[in-house]
Every structure is written in C-alpha cells, then in structure tokens.
Design a protein around this motif. Sequence first.
Motif, PDB file in Angstrom:
ATOM      1  N   PRO A  98     -28.619  15.442  16.945  1.00 57.01           N
ATOM      2  CA  PRO A  98     -28.901  16.745  18.220  1.00 57.01           C
ATOM      3  C   PRO A  98     -27.601  18.013  18.537  1.00 57.01           C
ATOM      4  N   SER A  99     -26.677  17.300  18.755  1.00 56.28           N
ATOM      5  CA  SER A  99     -25.734  17.816  18.680  1.00 56.28           C
ATOM      6  C   SER A  99     -25.180  19.403  17.877  1.00 56.28           C
ATOM      7  N   VAL A 100     -25.865  19.226  16.442  1.00 62.67           N
ATOM      8  CA  VAL A 100     -25.776  20.367  16.131  1.00 62.67           C
ATOM      9  C   VAL A 100     -25.663  21.150  16.267  1.00 62.67           C
ATOM     10  N   ILE A 101     -27.463  21.799  17.168  1.00 63.86           N
ATOM     11  CA  ILE A 101     -28.400  22.169  17.233  1.00 63.86           C
ATOM     12  C   ILE A 101     -28.069  22.794  18.518  1.00 63.86           C
ATOM     13  N   GLN A 102     -27.628  22.071  19.362  1.00 66.34           N
ATOM     14  CA  GLN A 102     -27.020  21.608  20.946  1.00 66.34           C
ATOM     15  C   GLN A 102     -25.897  22.839  20.771  1.00 66.34           C
ATOM     16  N   ASN A 103     -24.926  22.890  20.058  1.00 63.51           N
ATOM     17  CA  ASN A 103     -23.694  23.087  19.541  1.00 63.51           C
ATOM     18  C   ASN A 103     -24.157  25.636  18.936  1.00 63.51           C
ATOM     19  N   CYS A 104     -25.140  25.020  18.179  1.00 64.20           N
ATOM     20  CA  CYS A 104     -25.200  26.064  17.262  1.00 64.20           C
ATOM     21  C   CYS A 104     -26.051  27.260  18.200  1.00 64.20           C
ATOM     22  N   ASP A 105     -27.662  26.378  18.640  1.00 63.38           N
ATOM     23  CA  ASP A 105     -28.298  26.800  19.434  1.00 63.38           C
ATOM     24  C   ASP A 105     -28.479  28.388  19.407  1.00 63.38           C
ATOM     25  N   GLY A 106     -28.684  29.157  18.033  1.00 58.23           N
ATOM     26  CA  GLY A 106     -28.138  30.879  17.761  1.00 58.23           C
ATOM     27  C   GLY A 106     -27.037  31.090  17.567  1.00 58.23           C
ATOM     28  N   CYS A 107     -26.255  30.378  16.810  1.00 58.59           N
ATOM     29  CA  CYS A 107     -24.821  30.696  16.686  1.00 58.59           C
ATOM     30  C   CYS A 107     -25.224  31.864  15.112  1.00 58.59           C
ATOM     31  N   ASP A 108     -24.167  32.220  15.304  1.00 60.68           N
ATOM     32  CA  ASP A 108     -24.298  33.526  14.211  1.00 60.68           C
ATOM     33  C   ASP A 108     -24.125  32.753  12.427  1.00 60.68           C
TER      34      ASP A 108
END
Length: 305
Positions: A214-224
């Motif tokens: 889940p931490s990957v999702i949270q830290n990306c969250d629409g990342c480029d």
Amino acid sequence: MRFVLMSFLPVVLALTLADGSSSGGYVRTPSQIVLLGTGTPNADPDRSGPSVAIVVNDAPYLVDFGPGIVRRAAAAVRKGIQGLAVKNLNRVFVTHLHSDHTGGYPDLILTPWVLERKEPLEVYGPKGIKAMTGHILKAYREDIDIRLRGGEPSNKTGYKVIAREIKPGVVYKDENVTVKAFLVNHGSWREAYGFRFETADRTIVISGDCRPSPSVIQNCDGCDVLIHEVYSEAGFATRPPEWQNYHSRYHTSSRELAELASKAKPGLLVLYHQLFWGTSEDDLLKEVRAGYSGKVVSGRDLDVY
C-alpha cells in the motif's frame, strides 16, 4: 538506448540579484531517468543488476548498485547522458541489502575514485549498510593503501564513504530533488525501502523489490512515473512449489501489479527487475495490460525516460 519522450515543459526560473535586479529567466534541465540495470539474480548478459539513475541538471542520484553499475553509467555517457560521468557518481540510495542490488558496491566506491572522484560517496540505506560499508573498505584495505602510497596519482578523499542508515520520511534534499523513503514488504527483510523523488518537473517513485505494498500506492498517487518490479504469472506457473512459495512472499505478480497500478495511477508505469521464466517481454506486458489500462513499458538497460 531507447528514449521515451514525455510531455514535459521546461521549468523557467529567475534569480534576484543582490542589487534587486533580475538575472532573467533560465531553463532548468528536465529530469532524466536512466535504467542502468533492469536485471535480477539471473545472470542475463543483457540486463545488469538493479540500478536506476535520476539525473537533474547533470547531477546523478542513484538507486541501488547492482553488478555492472559503473560500466553501465559509462555506457550512458557515450549515449549523451553527461551527468553520469563516472567521477560524478557520488550519491546513492539503497532499497535493501540483497546481493543483486548491492554486488556493485565495491566498484562504485573504488572505480570512480581511481577515475578522479574527489568527493566521498554518500550512501543512504537500511540498517546494515554501515556494517557492509565497513567490511568492504576493510576487504580492499591493501588496494586503497597501494593507490594512496604506492606512487599512483590519487586523492585522499574519493574512496571514503559516508553511510547513513535511514528511516521512513525525507532522507535527502537539495536544490534539485527531495527524496522520501518508505517501507515496503519484501518477505522476511526487516527493512526494505521504496523511494519517491520530487524534482521541479515531475515525481518519480521506485518500488525496489516488494510484494504489493500500500505504501507504493500512497507515495505514487498519480505520480508521473512509477518504476516497479514484476514477475510473469505464466512463468510462475512453471516454477517448482518451493520457488512459488518464495516468490509469492517476496515479489509482485503481473496481475497484482495491474491492480496496484490501477490504484496508484502513474502517468507511466515502467517494469524493471522482471522475472520472465521462459515468457517474453510482450507476454509480460500483455499480462499487465489485461488488468491495467494505463501506459506501461518494459524497461531495458540504458533506457531513458
């Protein structure tokens, strides 16, 4: 080397001088992502050990030092990425201490120094990186002593290492980047990290090795850009039960990555540390695309994004 063009606008900044006048605008170089190594523990001659470079204004920021990192950086320079000149390799962030991610560490300490790097190497990584650093320097003590005192032209600083053991949160910041570390689930590893790079023109997230976290999702969250490890489900089905048990606890399947990326919503998903097990790049991409509608590419060594 493949270049994947993305729609970045140059960032124009203006300096205010001491007398209050303006320097006028200047263009800040967009960030570049260079895949120095996209491999795994498998001895694939076309894929060096895991390593990614983020280059901003010709300053390189490395993630991991898999086998072959220094020569891959030199190859990138030949292709025009001048910021990866070997003597410039002086800063690295380590996801975890598996051998395929750290086998190039002695090379990164010593070769750039021999090639005239003057600054100590700065290393940011999990608990254990200080001990690993000390053991490597001790192992190469005779080499370092001869180079310092045996008549070879050398400096007395470039072989040194400043190793810092990190915790989640902002671990580094300068005028080019802010780097945030976050914990990921990599089986029995007590500490394994992903990293989020924030530059003036985009946000880049690197998963490191992990189960769906889940931490990957949270830290990306629409990342480029999201750079994420993956294994083929079709290939996985051919593996012995003991290896299936291992990989399912430590890594992310193509189906799981599709689900994760659908929630993280990156502008571009880049696959690296890919385990094919007899399948092809196209096969693996089809597996991911079966559950993910966003833009996704299979990363290769020396690709630039």
